[in-house]
Design an enzyme around this catalytic site. Structure first.
Site, PDB file in Angstrom:
ATOM      1  N   SER A 468       0.816  -1.213   0.000  1.00 44.76           N
ATOM      2  CA  SER A 468       0.000   0.000   0.000  1.00 44.76           C
ATOM      3  C   SER A 468       0.855   1.271   0.000  1.00 44.76           C
ATOM      4  O   SER A 468       1.513   1.573  -0.983  1.00 44.76           O
ATOM      5  CB  SER A 468      -0.951  -0.035   1.199  1.00 44.76           C
ATOM      6  OG  SER A 468      -1.975   0.908   1.074  1.00 44.76           O
ATOM      7  N   ASP A 479      10.186   5.736 -10.081  1.00 38.58           N
ATOM      8  CA  ASP A 479       9.802   6.443 -11.301  1.00 38.58           C
ATOM      9  C   ASP A 479      10.603   7.727 -11.485  1.00 38.58           C
ATOM     10  O   ASP A 479      10.929   8.113 -12.615  1.00 38.58           O
ATOM     11  CB  ASP A 479       8.302   6.760 -11.278  1.00 38.58           C
ATOM     12  CG  ASP A 479       7.450   5.507 -11.446  1.00 38.58           C
ATOM     13  OD1 ASP A 479       7.994   4.471 -11.859  1.00 38.58           O
ATOM     14  OD2 ASP A 479       6.249   5.565 -11.147  1.00 38.58           O
ATOM     15  N   LYS A 493      -0.687  -4.348  -3.377  1.00 35.33           N
ATOM     16  CA  LYS A 493      -1.944  -3.709  -2.984  1.00 35.33           C
ATOM     17  C   LYS A 493      -1.982  -2.291  -3.547  1.00 35.33           C
ATOM     18  O   LYS A 493      -1.289  -1.404  -3.064  1.00 35.33           O
ATOM     19  CB  LYS A 493      -2.099  -3.673  -1.470  1.00 35.33           C
ATOM     20  CG  LYS A 493      -3.368  -2.974  -0.991  1.00 35.33           C
ATOM     21  CD  LYS A 493      -3.413  -2.928   0.530  1.00 35.33           C
ATOM     22  CE  LYS A 493      -4.632  -2.154   1.016  1.00 35.33           C
ATOM     23  NZ  LYS A 493      -4.572  -0.716   0.675  1.00 35.33           N
TER      24      LYS A 493
END
Length: 719
Positions: A468, A479, A493
């Protein structure tokens, strides 16, 4: 979160705590639904059917899934019910939803009562087996996981399963050195404890278990919390509560002090110690003393907690005193307790590199906590993960570290806001995660942090239990090219939950209905992908002992699918991919010559092989031969100069060799705490290798970025 919410009703299966072996073996009184539970179910169903991210009508199809999930929750190993039970219960399989709308919970409670009856029968039978003993020369095996097996066809088959289970329990204790008399005492007490726990299950347990079967039949991360469970969730997020500052456990029918929280009323009083047993609790200076001997632990805890600055009086039997020993009366004033053990912490690891020593700062973050209540009431010093990490970064900068590693292993997530704020500490201002609601609307969550607090080299250590909010942070760092991700693929998740207070929905003055943790959105990486199902893939991978089909998002048959959306507009900070080939080569070369790492690889391979076999021999000679082989393998790991004395403590030795056959709280409390402390101090092989990888990166990148990071001053956090 799912197992925490369901654990109370059947925790005895995996984590039994010791009590007296003298119990009433009759079937507990049947439970019946309360009016407020039926109403709470109705309100929850209305919300879930309309506002859930994956909204589903409460029709016959969903009813069937609820039924299946309910049985899976109650009897996951299929050792209580038999096929005729399932056939009988299935008559209401597709009617659970329509019954719920009519405020009728008779069917789920009937299922739960049959479960209690069957569990009581099985455990009572298990105790009878102790009178006859077993033939350990016979060649047979015990299958320790039956989740994928069929239900036992009849009573004879389920009794055979229990015979093998008891025989396995007996053999484990025997291999650990206990004689048969001691084995019988331990196991009789264990099964009696399980029976007693069954007798103490109440309506709230049954209702919460059923409601979680409903919520999880929709989607894995939606959960129902009864009022007490909701209060515990709030404590876990705020890392604070009001009480006496004692960690309690249940030992031999006593509510026992396991640890004292430093700085809490219990510790500061000097009147309480580890092992003290609390026999009674009284409220205020003159309230009646209520006997809590034999109480459920959560009931005892609820009595000891209370409002700020109120008085609680405890009737205490000191540690070491016999049952008839002298009691003492301890009066304490409840105060705020900060759960500092669960806060962010930091340390510095030094890595020699020729004439240089690389200093790597390690920040360990157990969860993305945030004190919502304090924040809402305007408390400017409210507790949060990102605030604590910012302080740790400042401390590490003062120690002139070369790089920082954020350790998110076993961090199951928490506040989305905190995930965004934490990312901002390393990227400054910019987009962090995209959130899409049930209507398809996408919103961009951005860090408003003016400048990064740390601009130097960065790594993030994850494992399969990183989920999460941990995945949001790790994905954003990856990224942006801001740091390296090291470890195992994460949980997968990729959904967002919100807390819904059911009592507020109907204007209840007191908590009765509980709360829903409901999935309302899905998050996406700024590159347009999602961590849902696939998780975050590390840049440098470590071996894993987890099977993706058994643990993680991919283990759920109703998990949301992986998908992608349009990428957000963002500017990468760097392109670290050019460094990876050299770093991987250095990593491979180092672990090839690192005995501890190679031992760990051996142990993981052994564990995976055992799990795939899914059975253990019940022949004593075969088990002793296996144990001797394992002992020889570990003995070969000792340094040649050891000469058999003071052997090097092996942090990754096979757990079979440490298996004493006991379950939780069957061990001596002082010994158990000492073992826990020793395990915490064991060498963390994965952490140390991640630290070495970051030290390698510092060497490859040169000193320019390092010097710039040290010179950077930290701006204040944006509120």
């Amino acid at each position: 979160m799912k197992l925490k919410l369901l654990g109370l009703a059947f925790a005895f299966i995996t984590a039994v705590q010791g009590v007296s072996a003298v119990v009433n073996q009759t079937t507990p009184v049947a439970l019946a639904p309360q009016a407020q539970e039926a109403r709470a179910a109705h309100v929850a169903a209305a919300l879930l059917s309309r506002y859930h991210y994956k909204a589903m009508p409460l029709d016959e199809a969903l009813s069937g899934r609820i039924f299946d999930q309910y049985l899976k929750t109650l009897d996951p190993e299929k050792t209580f019910f038999v096929q005729s039970d399932i056939d009988q219960l299935a008559k209401r399989r597709t009617k659970l939803g329509s019954d719920m709308v009519k405020d009728d919970l008779s069917a789920p409670f009937a299922i739960f009562n049959l479960y209690i009856k069957r569990a009581t029968e099985r455990l009572t039978y298990a105790r009878t087996l102790l009178k006859t003993g077993f033939d350990f020369q016979k060649s047979e095996s015990y299958q320790f996981s039956r989740q994928k097996q069929a239900w036992p066809k009849d009573e004879a088959e389920v009794r055979e399963l229990w015979r093998k289970r008891v025989k396995s329990d007996w053999l484990r204790l025997r291999l650990a050195g206990k004689d048969d008399k001691s084995v019988i005492e331990v196991l009789d007490k264990r099964y009696a404890t399980m029976l007693k726990r069954m007798a103490r299950i109440n309506n709230e347990d049954a209702f919460q278990t059923y409601m979680n079967a409903y919520t999880m039949a929709i989607e894995p991360h939606t959960n129902y919390m009864a009022p007490r469970a909701a209060a515990d969730f709030d404590i876990s997020m705020s890392l604070s509560l009001v009480g006496i500052g004692a960690i309690l456990t249940e030992l031999d029918d006593y509510t026992t002090i396991r640890e004292l929280v430093p700085g809490g009323p219990a510790s500061l009083s000097g009147q309480l110690s580890m092992g003290d047993r609390i026999l009674g609790v009284a409220q205020g200076e003159s309230g009646p003393m209520i006997d809590i001997m034999g109480n459920r632990l959560d009931d005892s805890v609820a009595m000891i907690r209370g409002a700020l600055d109120t008085v609680v009086r405890l009737d205490v039997l000191p540690a070491g005193a016999g049952p008839d020993g002298k009691h003492k009366l301890v009066t304490l004033v409840r105060k705020p307790i900060s759960l500092k053990e669960q806060e962010a912490k930091s340390s510095v690891q030094e890595v020699p590199d020729g004439k240089l020593t690389r200093k790597i700062g390690v920040i360990t973050l157990p969860s993305f906590y945030e004190d919502f209540a304090a924040k809402q009431r305007g408390d400017t010093a409210y507790k949060s993960a990102s605030r604590d990490v910012a302080l740790q970064i400042e401390e590490l900068k003062s120690k002139k570290v070369d790089s920082i590693l954020v350790d998110l292993r076993n961090n199951g997530g928490g506040s989305l806001t905190e995930a965004v704020s934490l990312t901002g500490l390393f990227i400054g201002k910019g987009p962090v995660v995209q959130v899409r609601n049930a209507n398809g609307r996408v919103e961009l969550e951005q860090s408003t942090q003016a400048n990064a607090v740390w601009n130097g080299p960065l790594g993030v250590l994850i494992n399969r239990s990183s989920a999460s909010a941990s995945e949001i942070f790790a994905a954003a760092i990856q990224d942006y090219g801001r740091g390296m991700i090291i470890g195992e693929p994460s949980f997968g998740k990729g959904t967002v939950q919100t807390m819904v207070d059911l009592d507020r929905m109907v204007d209840n003055k007191k908590p009765q209905f509980g709360e829903l943790k409901m999935t309302i959105a899905q998050f996406f990486r700024i590159n347009g992908g999602t961590t849902q199902l696939r998780g975050v893939t590390p840049d440098i991978s470590f071996p894993s002992s987890f099977d993706a089909g058994e643990f993680g998002e991919s283990s759920f048959d109703n998990a949301l699918a992986w998908t992608q959306i349009k990428a957000a507009s963002y500017t990468p900070k760097a392109d670290l991919k050019r460094l990876f080939p050299a770093l991987v080569a250095q990593h491979d070369e180092r672990i090839k010559n690192d005995k501890d790492f190679q031992y760990l690889l051996e142990d993981i391979a052994q564990f995976n092989a055992q799990r795939k076999r899914n059975e253990v021999s019940l022949n004593e000679a075969e088990r002793r031969k296996e144990r001797a082989t394992l002992e020889a393998r570990l003995a070969a790991r000792k340094p040649a100069t050891d000469s058999g004395k003071g052997a090097q403590k092996d942090a990754v030795s096979d757990p079979l060799l440490r298996d004493d056959g006991l379950q939780a709280n069957e061990r001596n409390l002082a010994t158990e705490l000492a073992d826990e402390k020793a395990r915490k101090n064991d060498k963390d092989i994965f952490l140390m290798e991640a630290v070495h990888i970051l030290a390698d990166e510092v060497g490859l990148r040169g000193s320019s970025l390092k010097l710039a990071a040290r010179a950077k001053t930290a701006p204040s956090l944006t509120e």
